[in-house]
Design an enzyme around this catalytic site. Sequence first.
Site, mmCIF file in Angstrom:
data_model
loop_
_atom_site.group_PDB
_atom_site.id
_atom_site.type_symbol
_atom_site.label_atom_id
_atom_site.label_comp_id
_atom_site.label_asym_id
_atom_site.label_seq_id
_atom_site.Cartn_x
_atom_site.Cartn_y
_atom_site.Cartn_z
ATOM 1 N N CYS A 1 8.013 3.336 6.024
ATOM 2 C CA CYS A 1 8.695 1.615 5.542
ATOM 3 C C CYS A 1 9.683 1.560 4.593
ATOM 4 C CB CYS A 1 7.240 1.827 4.406
ATOM 5 S SG CYS A 1 5.404 1.456 4.331
ATOM 6 N N LEU B 1 0.745 -1.490 -0.008
ATOM 7 C CA LEU B 1 -0.043 0.060 -0.610
ATOM 8 C C LEU B 1 1.101 0.755 0.194
ATOM 9 C CD1 LEU B 1 -2.965 -0.931 3.056
ATOM 10 C CD2 LEU B 1 -2.659 -1.094 0.775
#
Length: 442
Positions: free
Chosen positions: A266, A156
Amino acid sequence: MKVTVFGSGYVGLVTGVCLAEVGNDVVCIDVDQEKIDNLKKGIIPIYEPGLEALVIENQQAGRIRFTTDIQEAVSHGVFQFIAVGTPPDEDGAADLQYVLAVAKSIAENMTEYRIVVDKSTVPVGTADRVKEVMLQVQNERGANVDFDVVSNPEFLKEGAAITDFMKPDRIVVGTDNPRTAELLKALYAPFNRNHDRVIVMDIRSAELTKYAANAMLATKISFMNELANLAELLGADIEHVRTGIGSDSRIGYSFIYPGCGYGGSCFPKDVKALERTAKQVGYNAELLNAVENVNDRQKRVIITKVLQHYNGDVKGKVFALWGLAFKPKTDDMREAPSRVILEALINAGASIQAFDPEAMEEAKRIYGDKPGLSLAKTADEALQGANALIIVTEWKNFWSPDFDHIKNTLKDSVIFDGRNLYQPELLKKQGIAYYGIGRANN
């Protein structure tokens, strides 16, 4: 289908609400009572386009509900998604304490078959550890309830997470059990209608796939930033180079935009975690180390340009800073370049007047009443009384400003552009000093 999602943060909330949107019966559980109470009221803890409306709509329709009751959550869903945080330890390795705590809770409370789905980004071998913890708990309970552990990593993008989930490029399922693979395929069938996006593989390969994807994208960014720095020294324009190489279908245009470094939840964490994983098996991942080092250095490129322009002395200078989030369409400031830049300039004696369309509350949470930092209500307010403008995040409403107004407002008529939004030739004609990343006219 009945689904339970542990964790109501970014990944858990998006996963839960998207599964509910296609008709599943979803329970999201979190240990944070305040967060759960707010979610029940439709108050979302993060900014993600489209997320708030989906949460409210599906909650009103009875397809999703929120709880802190572990027994309720475990008894609800055949699918038990683990979507909790895996923050980096001091050595860069992913901290699995929350993942393993959830695994233990599931094992303590389950009375019938469950599919435990690792949705969190976890190192290779985590599924084995989850299974070991659950078997140990079952032995202590004297129970023998069947379960499977699956790796189903998320892909995502913050700012486009709903679209990414509803229309995925791929759905990776790591499992050693063909029956479990079929059950996951059935769960994801609504997102898989045009063509088969499900890729079934062994668990360890699935776990590595997530890290490999983020490390590859981070590598492209750092590579372009390395080239940008070289282009500047050679008198070339990196934006022309980007166009030249991006037209090659083997390279493409995605993730080759030079700038002031990547951030977020991330890329920094995952590159470090993969590098740490390599060390644990005796492999020196030199390229990953270089990617991280280049990015750390790139976050300071704008600082260097500012100091060079002001001959090393910024005491008493005021800088307007546009963009605090690490990227547009999010309020996430984790590892954001803006933090490195504003903190360094404040430490050097300057003041910062910052504005971001979505990250102002997050900035207040992080910095409070930090001396030298003021948060403006608008982009124009940030310019008032400032010597120069620094652009850190490429929000769309920063792309086409009134340059005459900027020139007349800034005391020194200078822009430091960390995302190459503007054309050097145009700014020069406007009488504005311009510093981009890897631009020939710096």
